[in-house]
Design an enzyme around this catalytic site. Sequence first.
Site, PDB file in Angstrom:
ATOM      1  N   LYS A   1       5.812  66.354  80.843  1.00  0.00           N
ATOM      2  CA  LYS A   1       5.499  67.754  80.567  1.00  0.00           C
ATOM      3  C   LYS A   1       4.209  67.876  79.748  1.00  0.00           C
ATOM      4  CE  LYS A   1       6.087  72.132  80.206  1.00  0.00           C
ATOM      5  NZ  LYS A   1       5.913  73.046  81.312  1.00  0.00           N
TER       6      LYS A   1
ATOM      7  N   ASN B   1     -14.613  76.084  82.570  1.00  0.00           N
ATOM      8  CA  ASN B   1     -15.389  76.923  81.653  1.00  0.00           C
ATOM      9  C   ASN B   1     -16.658  76.216  81.184  1.00  0.00           C
ATOM     10  OD1 ASN B   1     -13.619  79.018  81.871  1.00  0.00           O
ATOM     11  ND2 ASN B   1     -12.413  78.441  80.076  1.00  0.00           N
TER      12      ASN B   1
ATOM     13  N   CYS C   1     -23.663  55.992  88.553  1.00  0.00           N
ATOM     14  CA  CYS C   1     -23.702  57.464  88.661  1.00  0.00           C
ATOM     15  C   CYS C   1     -22.996  58.202  87.538  1.00  0.00           C
ATOM     16  CB  CYS C   1     -23.094  57.900  90.001  1.00  0.00           C
ATOM     17  SG  CYS C   1     -24.056  57.313  91.397  1.00  0.00           S
TER      18      CYS C   1
HETATM   19  N1  LIG Z   1       7.491  79.639  77.997  1.00  0.00           N
HETATM   20  C1  LIG Z   1       7.138  78.848  78.985  1.00  0.00           C
HETATM   21  O1  LIG Z   1       6.407  79.215  79.904  1.00  0.00           O
HETATM   22  C2  LIG Z   1       7.664  77.439  79.039  1.00  0.00           C
HETATM   23  C3  LIG Z   1       7.601  76.721  80.225  1.00  0.00           C
HETATM   24  C4  LIG Z   1       8.132  75.441  80.267  1.00  0.00           C
HETATM   25  C5  LIG Z   1       8.689  74.887  79.134  1.00  0.00           C
HETATM   26  N2  LIG Z   1       8.713  75.592  77.980  1.00  0.00           N
HETATM   27  C6  LIG Z   1       9.360  74.984  76.828  1.00  0.00           C
HETATM   28  O2  LIG Z   1      10.698  75.461  76.821  1.00  0.00           O
HETATM   29  C7  LIG Z   1      11.140  75.665  75.475  1.00  0.00           C
HETATM   30  C8  LIG Z   1      11.563  77.109  75.268  1.00  0.00           C
HETATM   31  O3  LIG Z   1      10.434  77.927  75.471  1.00  0.00           O
HETATM   32  P1  LIG Z   1      10.584  79.504  75.526  1.00  0.00           P
HETATM   33  O4  LIG Z   1       9.226  80.039  75.792  1.00  0.00           O
HETATM   34  O5  LIG Z   1      11.703  79.865  76.420  1.00  0.00           O
HETATM   35  O6  LIG Z   1      10.987  79.809  74.008  1.00  0.00           O
HETATM   36  P2  LIG Z   1      11.419  81.208  73.369  1.00  0.00           P
HETATM   37  O7  LIG Z   1      10.906  81.216  71.996  1.00  0.00           O
HETATM   38  O8  LIG Z   1      11.062  82.328  74.295  1.00  0.00           O
HETATM   39  O9  LIG Z   1      13.008  81.122  73.348  1.00  0.00           O
HETATM   40  C9  LIG Z   1      13.689  80.237  72.533  1.00  0.00           C
HETATM   41  C10 LIG Z   1      15.046  80.857  72.243  1.00  0.00           C
HETATM   42  O10 LIG Z   1      15.869  79.904  71.577  1.00  0.00           O
HETATM   43  C11 LIG Z   1      16.682  80.625  70.668  1.00  0.00           C
HETATM   44  N3  LIG Z   1      17.293  79.689  69.705  1.00  0.00           N
HETATM   45  C12 LIG Z   1      16.748  79.117  68.615  1.00  0.00           C
HETATM   46  N4  LIG Z   1      17.651  78.326  68.002  1.00  0.00           N
HETATM   47  C13 LIG Z   1      18.794  78.390  68.733  1.00  0.00           C
HETATM   48  C14 LIG Z   1      20.083  77.793  68.631  1.00  0.00           C
HETATM   49  N5  LIG Z   1      20.390  76.971  67.635  1.00  0.00           N
HETATM   50  N6  LIG Z   1      20.999  78.109  69.549  1.00  0.00           N
HETATM   51  C15 LIG Z   1      20.713  78.946  70.557  1.00  0.00           C
HETATM   52  N7  LIG Z   1      19.520  79.539  70.720  1.00  0.00           N
HETATM   53  C16 LIG Z   1      18.574  79.274  69.807  1.00  0.00           C
HETATM   54  C17 LIG Z   1      15.750  81.649  70.074  1.00  0.00           C
HETATM   55  O11 LIG Z   1      16.439  82.709  69.441  1.00  0.00           O
HETATM   56  C18 LIG Z   1      14.994  82.089  71.324  1.00  0.00           C
HETATM   57  O12 LIG Z   1      15.626  83.181  71.958  1.00  0.00           O
HETATM   58  C19 LIG Z   1       9.991  75.195  74.593  1.00  0.00           C
HETATM   59  O13 LIG Z   1      10.163  73.847  74.279  1.00  0.00           O
HETATM   60  C20 LIG Z   1       8.776  75.355  75.483  1.00  0.00           C
HETATM   61  O14 LIG Z   1       7.729  74.483  75.104  1.00  0.00           O
HETATM   62  C21 LIG Z   1       8.245  76.877  77.909  1.00  0.00           C
END
Ligand SMILES: NC(=O)c1ccc[n+]([C@@H]2O[C@H](COP(=O)([O-])OP(=O)(O)OC[C@H]3O[C@@H](n4cnc5c(N)ncnc54)[C@H](O)[C@@H]3O)[C@@H](O)[C@H]2O)c1
Length: 439
Positions: A212, A227, A270
């Site tokens: 990832k 860019n 190159c």
């Molecule tokens: N956002 C993206 O596009 C994306 C894509 C791929 C991977 N990720 C990865 O996935 C993970 C989550 O990303 P996200 O954007 O969904 O995060 P987010 O911040 O939108 O959501 C995280 C959620 O986890 C909850 N949370 C925190 N502690 C908790 C607990 N103990 N029990 C239950 N829920 C709890 C929070 O309240 C929140 O709602 C991260 O590691 C991120 O790097 C994100």
Amino acid sequence: MKVAVFGLGYVGTVTAAGLASRGHEVVGVDVDTLKVDMVRRGQSPVVEPGIDLLVRDAVAGGRLDATTDARLALERADVSLVCVGTPSSPRGDTDLTYIKRALSDLRDAMEVAEPPSGVHSVVIRSTVPPGTCATVVAPVFAAQDLPQGWSVGTAMTPEFLREGCGVEDFFAPPFVVVGTQDARTREALTELFAFLGQEIHHVDLATAEALKYACNAFHAVKVTFANEMGRVFAPFGVDARRVMEIFTEDRKLNIAPTYLRPGFAFGGSCLPKDLRALQTMARYAGVEIPMVGSAMVSNEILVRSVVDRVLQSGYQRVCLLGLSFKMDTDDLRESPNLEVAERFVGKGLDVRIYDPIVNPDRLVGANLRHLQSKLAHVNRLLATTPQEALDGAEVVVVASSDPAGLEALKAADPRLVIDLNGRLGIDVERLEPYQGVSW
Ligand SMILES: NC(=O)c1ccc[n+]([C@@H]2O[C@H](COP(=O)([O-])OP(=O)(O)OC[C@H]3O[C@@H](n4cnc5c(N)ncnc54)[C@H](O)[C@@H]3O)[C@@H](O)[C@H]2O)c1
């Protein structure tokens, strides 16, 4: 299957609703009561095209529920998918606080929840550094400490969705990757993601974790590269968007697996020359292109690290298999292998080189001048057979996949082998008795 999804943010909500839409029975868990209440009402706590309908239908169909109580979600669940946030800490490393909290909630819930009939799989879907599953996740579920009836397997299946088209990406990911050492968890996840109809890459935990980061770094590098091309060409009146449009049509070298295998430094007549020219163009035009510029810095670090590794070993007799900048050419201009050889000689090491193609008697012009400027007494260093170069070598630096050289290496007895490009393949095993390294 019965699934608990921890974290109802972008990844968790899409994952929970997506799995529920494909017939799985899902309960989402979040510490945020607002998000939980929204899901329970059939509303999505995140904004994503298509997610509202997915959540509404899944909740109305009784396949998706939400709770703040991990125990309720865990009741007879086969799989827990941990999708909580992993933000940057002030130091820049990954803050695992939410992961640890979710794991401890999960573990506590196991004390009271009814276990499933088989294994319960705890699967990290959040982005976490390599080693996290082994050192942070697995210890929480050590078999000897689990409550009666619970058997836990751990895994990492990174999520590759992009915000803005998260639902679409969830149903058509670039790949499905499962990292686990637990056969039952592997089976469970194969069943869970069967609806995708995609081949699953089964890898070890750390590979799944690392992938990832590699993907995200590459995406960032691509944007930055485009860019920087825009910046460097603008002062010349060049439309870099047109340049990049045609650039991306090259599926042989540009948008292709080519040049994406970790190995040794680039070189030749190159790449270094044209990178320097590009940097100079930018400098004259008063623009900065730090990423393109740093490619040469990174290259030099590779060369230096090989030389340092050999010097640190304390061995004196070194054999270098391969001198030109790549196989099947005798072009030595800016060859990183020649650079390594020069530095070995400069440090007083006893160097022998074998290259099946490089023959100083046949070299002419710039190539010959370059070789002579780097290695004045090259004739004394070049061996005519790999056996001759390997004879008595304590260190072998493998910089070529020439079969004769690799075959001769099998019969040699060096103390250290540095396999610059991973040429040795299965033969790496025989390095174990030595303090061999390969990279
Ligand atoms: N956002 C993206 O596009 C994306 C894509 C791929 C991977 N990720 C990865 O996935 C993970 C989550 O990303 P996200 O954007 O969904 O995060 P987010 O911040 O939108 O959501 C995280 C959620 O986890 C909850 N949370 C925190 N502690 C908790 C607990 N103990 N029990 C239950 N829920 C709890 C929070 O309240 C929140 O709602 C991260 O590691 C991120 O790097 C994100």
